[in-house]
Enzyme design. Structure first.
Site, PDB file in Angstrom:
ATOM      1  N   GLY A  81       0.801  -1.210   0.000  1.00 50.19           N
ATOM      2  CA  GLY A  81       0.000   0.000   0.000  1.00 50.19           C
ATOM      3  C   GLY A  81       0.833   1.258   0.000  1.00 50.19           C
ATOM      4  O   GLY A  81       0.557   2.212  -0.741  1.00 50.19           O
ATOM      5  N   TYR A  82       1.873   1.291   0.813  1.00 48.57           N
ATOM      6  CA  TYR A  82       2.733   2.472   0.851  1.00 48.57           C
ATOM      7  C   TYR A  82       3.617   2.548  -0.387  1.00 48.57           C
ATOM      8  O   TYR A  82       3.995   3.638  -0.814  1.00 48.57           O
ATOM      9  CB  TYR A  82       3.543   2.490   2.148  1.00 48.57           C
ATOM     10  CG  TYR A  82       2.706   2.984   3.295  1.00 48.57           C
ATOM     11  CD1 TYR A  82       2.623   4.336   3.592  1.00 48.57           C
ATOM     12  CD2 TYR A  82       1.918   2.109   4.033  1.00 48.57           C
ATOM     13  CE1 TYR A  82       1.813   4.801   4.600  1.00 48.57           C
ATOM     14  CE2 TYR A  82       1.099   2.561   5.046  1.00 48.57           C
ATOM     15  CZ  TYR A  82       1.053   3.914   5.329  1.00 48.57           C
ATOM     16  OH  TYR A  82       0.228   4.374   6.320  1.00 48.57           O
ATOM     17  N   HIS A  83       3.943   1.394  -0.934  1.00 46.91           N
ATOM     18  CA  HIS A  83       4.713   1.385  -2.177  1.00 46.91           C
ATOM     19  C   HIS A  83       3.933   2.096  -3.284  1.00 46.91           C
ATOM     20  O   HIS A  83       4.428   3.037  -3.908  1.00 46.91           O
ATOM     21  CB  HIS A  83       5.000  -0.057  -2.583  1.00 46.91           C
ATOM     22  CG  HIS A  83       5.789  -0.191  -3.844  1.00 46.91           C
ATOM     23  ND1 HIS A  83       7.111  -0.547  -3.863  1.00 46.91           N
ATOM     24  CD2 HIS A  83       5.450  -0.005  -5.152  1.00 46.91           C
ATOM     25  CE1 HIS A  83       7.552  -0.578  -5.110  1.00 46.91           C
ATOM     26  NE2 HIS A  83       6.550  -0.261  -5.915  1.00 46.91           N
TER      27      HIS A  83
END
Length: 737
Positions: free
Chosen positions: A270-272
């Site tokens: 998700g943060y990627h």
């Protein structure tokens, strides 16, 4: 006036504004400035691309008219007629910070653009003014270690720690200019409001310039907001300095926050993709405004690598695994982003990124994400595996865990995260979902893994017998090795081996999706979920005990569902040698392997609709669902923690679901106790109607009528909440012709 002093009135197009200001004709200047913005042609605004309201936008917008805000996707809360911007019904800090990002204002804007109804614009203007009035700027300082999500900022911190945190400022800048474009032509967007908006926008941008986070994903969103501010509002004297600061940060951070293979340092899908999308957002605005000079080739090449990396372990429906704090949602990377990236770079690699790759399985040894796959289409078999170091704050102690997709279904989803930090209750919930025991893992006494420091011993991504073998010191005194073989691109063999002086209870968990599972023979199970399923074989050391348990998993913030878990337990005595556990996972499409009996097969009609669930509005969904589960054999599969308490329960067959909820649109639930049972009732099969009447009467139900006739025995009852429930024993099922 203050706002005009912030503008470069010598900019082409502002001549009439400057003339009015020179004559101190402030109202005339405001009128001219609004006319300028409404007719401005030389600046591309992102709002141009997102003016149509989707069904979700209309829901959010209509709820916002009542001050019921979708701060997160779910749950929703009403913030009062006189909006209380500090209201915090659930002590999850993420809910509080998201409130100050005002995402639902975009839905109001799209609803206004799609319908032309001024009530949406009028509400936006009123809420904007109310927020500015009730949230005056107070210094927050540099974000440093004091991130809200990490818990370093306490739940009792002053409101400015949430309203004026640099991350919230950066995201507001990204959203406010989009909302500005959506509402600009409304009659409620008056010259007076324009000045208020510009004053507040400039204040947010100025504060951000002095409080950028020193590093991390927060800095990316802040910098993207600064880029958009500088490009979309070039009339401000400070615009170029905002742009320069944002670009400088972005170009530095794509090198500092990513590994050479393209993985983001959080090691979280998700943060990627959040990093990729935020960086790409800045590029899109820059390119569409003619600023192709801002992002060097090496940064764009890394963006290509990051995008390809992400796609290697994603599913055909555009979602990614719920490893770490990732939530399940469709991302930009599967369509728009790829087209943008391929345009930015005139290279073979960039052009090929939109093509279906020639390879299938892929591995990234530098950072530890691997993926077995039989292909790239819906009917493929896909297993993404997380074999990474622990990562940053968003990581979980889950080394070697995996998800499994097959034939269009996520058959073995990860546990997810459910919530971020907050008060003691929220922290307890977060710890529950993060725990190693929620994952497809092998645990000792249900403890979390120590720092993994993994070793990948073998990686073979091609051929008839593909292999990933990895090892780590799971606990002090216990080494764990997991080997996963992908045979003939059809099935998996997962072998876990442990050794070392540690002793205690070893537990192997295979966590399934929300479907149904049955044991077909000792150690053999069949799991089905819609059009797909798994044949599962599990074995362990002597003395192992196998069974089916249930546990929660989460794919969205504050949403959770129950799922079956195949659990194997065995004691590890002091002095034990190597112990081995083997799990075989054989995905199938339901037309390949049916566990239904012959009569049930007659009921399937491939050319018709299949009823998913009936729904019923009840005064207390939690209590009703609990009673039905305890006394009628249902199981809760999903339950929302909001004012609706929407709950899905599934009957003992695992094929019939009922939704219970408290409708927001109705002041009170229907009075079922006053209705004739023939108006509405739920009918259940019964093997012994008399026995069921006796048992349920003791549980608080009441008998309405008991009728018997040749081939029929039926009782109409009411549960303790007045809902009619019928119990029927028939000679021939109504499901069969």
């Amino acid at each position: 006036m203050e706002v005009f002093s912030l503008l470069d009135l010598d900019r082409p197009g502002l001549e009439s504004v400057k003339a009015a200001c020179d004559g101190a004709r402030w109202n005339e200047a405001a009128d001219a400035l609004l006319e300028y913005y409404r007719n401005r042609q030389d600046v591309y605004m992102p709002g141009h691309d997102s003016r149509e309201a989707a069904e979700k936008d209309m829901l959010w917008a209509d709820d916002a008219l009542r001050h019921t805000f979708h701060v997160l996707e779910e749950p929703v809360w009403n913030y009062g007629k006189d909006i209380d911007w500090q209201y915090w019904p659930v002590k999850n800090i993420e809910m509080r910070v998201q409130l100050h990002r005002q995402g639902w204002w975009t839905s109001l804007g799209r609803a206004y653009r799609s319908t032309g109804k001024e009530k949406y614009a009028r509400e936006y203007v009123a809420e904007f003014r109310d927020w500015v009035k009730k949230n005056p700027y107070k210094p927050f300082g540099t974000d440093q270690g004091g991130t809200v999500s990490s818990g370093a900022i306490g739940v009792d911190s002053p409101n400015e720690c949430f309203a004026w945190r640099p991350l919230e400022i950066g995201i507001r800048l990204l959203r406010w200019e989009l909302q500005f474009d959506l509402f600009l032509n409304s009659k409620n967007f008056t010259p007076e409001f324009l000045l208020e908006f510009l004053r507040s926008y400039h204040r947010n941008a100025t504060v951000l310039m002095g409080s950028f986070s020193p590093e991390g994903n927060h800095l990316i969103h802040q910098s993207s907001g600064a880029v958009r501010a500088g490009i979309c509002f070039p009339e401000f004297r400070d615009a170029e300095s905002w742009l320069e600061a944002g670009v400088k940060n972005l170009n530095a951070e794509i090198k500092r926050q990513t590994f050479p293979d393209g993985c983001h340092f959080e090691l979280d899908p998700g943060y990627h993709i959040g990093f990729v999308e935020s960086y790409d957002d800045a590029i899109q605005v820059a390119v569409k405004n003619g600023r192709t000079d801002l992002f060097p080739k090496e940064c764009l090449e890394q963006l290509v690598r990051m995008t390809r990396y992400y796609l290697d372990y994603c599913y055909p429906d555009g979602t990614h695994p719920c490893f770490s704090d990732a939530r399940r949602h469709e991302d930009l990377a599967d369509s728009v982003l790829l087209a943008d990236v391929s345009r930015y770079l005139d290279t073979v690699e960039a052009k090929q990124i939109t093509d279906v790759p020639a390879y299938k399985s892929s591995g990234h040894p530098d950072t530890g994400f691997y993926c077995f796959r039989s292909g790239w289409m819906d009917d493929s078999i896909i297993m993404p595996i997380k074999a990474t170091e622990r990562g940053a704050w968003h990581a979980q102690p889950d080394f070697g865990t995996f998800e499994l997709w097959a034939y269009g279904r996520k058959l073995m989803p990860d546990a997810g995260s459910y919530t971020y930090s907050g008060d003691a209750g929220i922290e307890k919930e977060r710890a529950y979902f993060k725990a190693t025991a929620r994952h497809n893992a092998l645990t000792l006494d249900d403890r979390n893994y120590d720092a993994p420091h993994p070793k990948v011993l073998a990686w073979r991504p091609e051929g008839n017998n593909q292999l990933l073998c990895m090892q780590h010191e799971a606990y002090a005194g216990l080494t764990r090795r997991r080997s996963i073989e992908f045979t003939a691109e059809e099935y998996f063999t997962v072998t876990d081996e442990v050794w070392g002086p540690a002793s205690g209870r070893l537990t192997l968990r295979n966590c399934l999706g929300p479907g149904s599972v049955e044991e077909t023979a000792p150690g053999e199970y069949v799991y089905t979920d819609g059009d797909a399923g798994l044949r599962i074989s599990v074995s362990g050391p002597a003395g192992s005990k196998l069974g089916i348990a249930s546990d929660w998993f989460s794919e969205a913030m504050h949403e959770r569902a129950l799922r079956p878990v195949i659990r194997l337990d065995v004691e590890r005595a002091p002095g034990s040698g190597v112990q081995r556990f083997v799990t075989v996972l054989r995905p199938f499409a339901n037309n390949q392997n049916s566990i239904m009996d012959k009569n049930e097969e007659k009921l399937i009609k491939p050319d018709g609709f299949v009823l998913e669930h009936p729904a019923i509005d009840v005064a207390d969904p939690v209590a009703v669902a609990a009673w039905w589960c305890e006394n009628l054999g249902f199981t809760i599969t999903r339950q929302k923690d909001d004012e609706t308490h929407t709950t899905f329960i599934v009957d003992a067959s695992g094929r019939v679901a009922i939704e219970m909820y408290r409708a927001r649109t109705q002041p009170v639930a229907p009075d079922y106790a006053s209705m004739d049972p023939l108006t509405l009732h739920f009918g259940f099969t019964s093997k012994d109607v008399d026995a069921d009447i006796e048992r349920l009467t003791k549980a608080g139900a009441t008998l309405v009528v008991h009728e018997k006739s040749p081939g029929f025995d039926g009782a109409m009852m009411r549960d303790p909440f007045g809902i009619p429930i019928q119990f029927v024993k028939r000679e021939k099922s109504v499901l069969l012709k």
